[in-house]
Each structure stands twice: as structure tokens, then as C-alpha cells.
Write a protein that holds these residues in place. Structure first.
Motif, PDB file in Angstrom:
ATOM      1  N   VAL A 217      12.511  79.352  56.310  1.00  0.00           N
ATOM      2  CA  VAL A 217      12.828  78.344  57.321  1.00  0.00           C
ATOM      3  C   VAL A 217      11.608  77.453  57.501  1.00  0.00           C
ATOM      4  O   VAL A 217      10.463  77.852  57.216  1.00  0.00           O
ATOM      5  CB  VAL A 217      13.207  78.996  58.670  1.00  0.00           C
ATOM      6  CG1 VAL A 217      14.486  79.805  58.525  1.00  0.00           C
ATOM      7  CG2 VAL A 217      12.071  79.890  59.187  1.00  0.00           C
ATOM      8  N   LEU A 218      11.844  76.220  57.935  1.00  0.00           N
ATOM      9  CA  LEU A 218      10.735  75.315  58.208  1.00  0.00           C
ATOM     10  C   LEU A 218       9.947  75.811  59.408  1.00  0.00           C
ATOM     11  O   LEU A 218      10.532  76.233  60.421  1.00  0.00           O
ATOM     12  CB  LEU A 218      11.251  73.902  58.464  1.00  0.00           C
ATOM     13  CG  LEU A 218      11.832  73.165  57.253  1.00  0.00           C
ATOM     14  CD1 LEU A 218      12.432  71.839  57.687  1.00  0.00           C
ATOM     15  CD2 LEU A 218      10.752  72.934  56.201  1.00  0.00           C
ATOM     16  N   LEU A 219       8.630  75.759  59.324  1.00  0.00           N
ATOM     17  CA  LEU A 219       7.764  76.187  60.419  1.00  0.00           C
ATOM     18  C   LEU A 219       7.311  74.973  61.225  1.00  0.00           C
ATOM     19  O   LEU A 219       6.907  73.957  60.652  1.00  0.00           O
ATOM     20  CB  LEU A 219       6.546  76.931  59.870  1.00  0.00           C
ATOM     21  CG  LEU A 219       6.837  78.229  59.097  1.00  0.00           C
ATOM     22  CD1 LEU A 219       5.538  78.820  58.556  1.00  0.00           C
ATOM     23  CD2 LEU A 219       7.549  79.241  59.983  1.00  0.00           C
ATOM     24  N   THR A 220       7.395  75.097  62.523  1.00  0.00           N
ATOM     25  CA  THR A 220       6.978  73.999  63.401  1.00  0.00           C
ATOM     26  C   THR A 220       5.816  74.397  64.303  1.00  0.00           C
ATOM     27  O   THR A 220       5.199  73.537  64.923  1.00  0.00           O
ATOM     28  CB  THR A 220       8.154  73.545  64.276  1.00  0.00           C
ATOM     29  OG1 THR A 220       8.649  74.669  65.025  1.00  0.00           O
ATOM     30  CG2 THR A 220       9.274  72.982  63.420  1.00  0.00           C
ATOM     31  N   THR A 221       5.508  75.692  64.377  1.00  0.00           N
ATOM     32  CA  THR A 221       4.384  76.140  65.202  1.00  0.00           C
ATOM     33  C   THR A 221       3.063  75.824  64.499  1.00  0.00           C
ATOM     34  O   THR A 221       3.023  75.708  63.270  1.00  0.00           O
ATOM     35  CB  THR A 221       4.482  77.652  65.449  1.00  0.00           C
ATOM     36  OG1 THR A 221       4.548  78.315  64.171  1.00  0.00           O
ATOM     37  CG2 THR A 221       5.731  77.982  66.257  1.00  0.00           C
ATOM     38  N   PRO A 222       1.962  75.680  65.243  1.00  0.00           N
ATOM     39  CA  PRO A 222       0.659  75.401  64.615  1.00  0.00           C
ATOM     40  C   PRO A 222       0.267  76.510  63.640  1.00  0.00           C
ATOM     41  O   PRO A 222       0.572  77.679  63.852  1.00  0.00           O
ATOM     42  CB  PRO A 222      -0.305  75.343  65.802  1.00  0.00           C
ATOM     43  CG  PRO A 222       0.557  75.038  66.981  1.00  0.00           C
ATOM     44  CD  PRO A 222       1.875  75.695  66.715  1.00  0.00           C
TER      45      PRO A 222
END
Length: 324
Positions: A217-222
């Protein structure tokens, strides 16, 4: 008389040998590359091609239905039975002595090899594009384009595009000395013909299949990882992680618009026999692995060895700040 016959046959053979003519200098090679990408995605076509790679030659057949619901099937014509079917939802792979495996589909993943992505952004900063002539492949007139790398961090391509549809007819991957590393060439091709449903389905309906490991899945967290100096032109195109999020593993995708490199960042595996440091080369695929702060950094792609090493060395890791 026999000598005359041999001479006559030689003349006929020479008359049939393909030769390239001069290029149409008014055509824009970058625009042709964009049209090639659209043709490979949107057109209906089926054909057979040879694929030279890793010291072997495979003969394969492809069926492709373009459009919104793009589908394709690739089958081997020599050796053990192998075939792959792709649609917008999944990719099913059949390999010898294995249960068919189902993977999650990626929208930009082609089954035909050696088709460069050729994104427009920054392309001409790292490659020199030239129309070098015209040729004839599988009975079709073709325009020949050189996609010449400007440094040691990427391979070059030579591409033959069908003159009207701009479909890829032949592709060669070249090293810095212009030696062929891999190539494919269609030997029979039908462009624009109707592709039947049976052509797009597995040749045998499997009794059961197995699902590949969970999709990323695409990661959006830093991220705890930072990129330093990369080879010119490369930048991150996506950052992903395992869907089950069982550890802090990340998968970064880097691209220069033509070449792609994957970087896997995961806790170090100390199991016996697992490579934790060093280089691996398998044909044009190069891998570089290093350890850093208890993590294993693995960079791999169809790029020169210097590229994956420089990218792996550009990664630094810092533990997240503790909140007070």
C-alpha cells in the motif's frame, strides 16, 4: 551451372537482407516515444516475438486487448509451459511444476519486456534522443530511435516503432559500448485485429490457485529514511509498504523517466545463507545490499551496477524523535 545457381541464390539472399534507410528528420523522437506508450496500452494486437536475454533465446506469443479494461496474455512457445494473464485487477502466472499464482495488478505493468517507460519529465536531461533511420520488421515499416544514455548510470535503448501506429516492433538494451545486452523482436504481428476472449484466458482452467503475499500500500506517514545524492535524474516515484504492516519495512520506487530502481528497507535478516552485504548480477538485473542501523538496504533494477550501489549508499536512517 551449379556455381551459377549458387551465385543467383546469393544475389537473391542479399536482396532480402534488411537495410535501414534515412530517418524522417521532421519527426519528434520524444513525441514518438509518448505515442509508443499509448499504442502499447490502447491498441488491440497479437503476435509472436523472440526475446534474447541472459544467454538464452525465448519465443513467446502475446495477445493484447487495449482500452479502459486493458487485458493481455503472454505464453511461451518453447520449453516448459509458462503463461501469464493480466487484467486490471490481477496477474496470474503459470510456471512449471507450480500451482498458478495470483498477484495484485499494477496499472503500468506490461507483460512484453524491454518497453521503456519513457516519461517526458527530464527525459532529455539524461538521454539523447535521435531518429537514426527507417527499417522493416515483421513486414511493417518502422522508424528507428536511439535513446542514448548520457552517463554511466543507465543503459541505452534502440527502438523500432511501427510507422503508422507507433507500436514497438523491436527493442535493444545497449551498454556503454553499444553492445546488445537484451533484445526482443516481433516476427509475426497483427495490429488492430479482434482479440477473442479465449485468447486472453489461461489455456487450462486451474483446479486451484494460490495468492501471492499481501499487496503493498502507498505510505503517507513520515519516513525514518532520507535520501542523499542520487545519480542524476533519479527521483522517488512512489513509497510503499506491506499491507499487513507487520514491521517497519518500506519499498521505494525510483525512476529517471526510463529506468526504474526498487529499494527495499527492512529489518536485517540474519538467517544463514541470506545475503546481507554485497553485489549480485543476473544478466542486466543488478542488486546491491548493505546493512545500516540494524536494517538491510537492497537496491535492484535493470541498470548498471554503479547505479544500484550509489542509490543504496544515498540512504540514511534516523530513529524518530521521542515526543515529550
Amino acid at each position: 551451372m551449379p556455381g551459377a545457381i549458387r551465385c543467383g541464390c546469393g544475389i537473391l539472399l542479399l536482396a532480402l537482407v534488411a537495410t535501414s534507410s534515412r530517418a524522417d528528420e521532421t519527426a519528434d523522437p520524444q513525441q514518438l516515444l509518448a505515442q509508443m506508450a499509448s499504442a502499447m496500452r490502447d491498441l488491440d494486437y497479437d503476435g509472436s516475438f523472440i526475446y534474447e536475454h541472459d544467454g538464452r533465446v525465448d519465443t513467446l506469443r502475446v495477445f493484447h486487448a487495449g482500452g479502459v479494461d486493458e487485458r493481455e496474455r503472454l505464453i511461451s512457445l518453447n520449453g516448459a509451459r509458462r503463461e501469464v494473464v493480466r487484467n486490471s485487477r490481477s496477474i496470474t502466472s503459470v510456471q512449471p511444476n507450480q500451482l498458478p499464482t495470483v498477484f495484485g495488478a499494477e496499472s503500468n505493468r506490461r507483460l512484453v519486456p524491454l518497453v521503456p517507460e519513457a516519461r517526458a519529465e527530464g527525459l532529455q536531461e539524461n538521454y539523447t534522443l535521435r531518429l537514426i533511420g527507417e527499417d522493416r520488421i515483421a513486414g511493417f515499416s518502422a522508424q528507428v530511435i536511439d535513446v542514448q544514455a548520457t552517463d554511466k548510470y543507465r543503459y541505452s535503448y534502440r527502438l523500432w516503432l511501427e510507422k503508422n501506429s507507433h507500436l514497438l516492433l523491436r527493442s535493444m538494451l545497449l551498454d556503454a559500448d553499444q553492445h546488445s545486452l537484451q533484445q526482443l523482436m516481433f516476427v509475426a504481428l497483427n495490429i488492430g485485429g479482434h482479440v477473442n476472449e479465449t485468447d486472453l484466458a489461461l489455456s487450462e482452467v486451474p483446479a486451484r490457485t494460490i495468492a501471492a503475499q499481501a499487496q503493498e500500500v502507498l505510505l503517507t506517514t513520515p519516513s525514518e529514511w532520507k535520501l542523499g545524492e542520487l545519480p542524476a535524474g533519479f527521483s522517488m516515484s512512489a513509497r510503499r509498504g506491506p499491507a499487513d504492516a507487520t514491521n517497519n519495512a518500506e519499498h521505494w520506487l525510483l525512476s529517471d523517466g526510463v529506468a526504474n530502481v526498487s529499494v527495499y528497507l527492512e529489518p536485517a535478516n540474519t538467517a544463514p545463507g541470506v545475503l546481507t552485504q554485497g553485489k549480485i548480477s543476473r544478466g542486466v538485473l543488478n542488486v546491491f545490499v548493505r546493512n545500516l542501523n540494524g536494517y538491510q538496504v537492497t537496491a535492484l533494477g535493470e541498470v548498471p551496477p554503479a547505479t544500484v550501489e550509489k542509490i543504496a549508499d544515498a540512504l540514511t536512517h534516523a530513529a524518530p524523535a521521542v515526543a515529550h
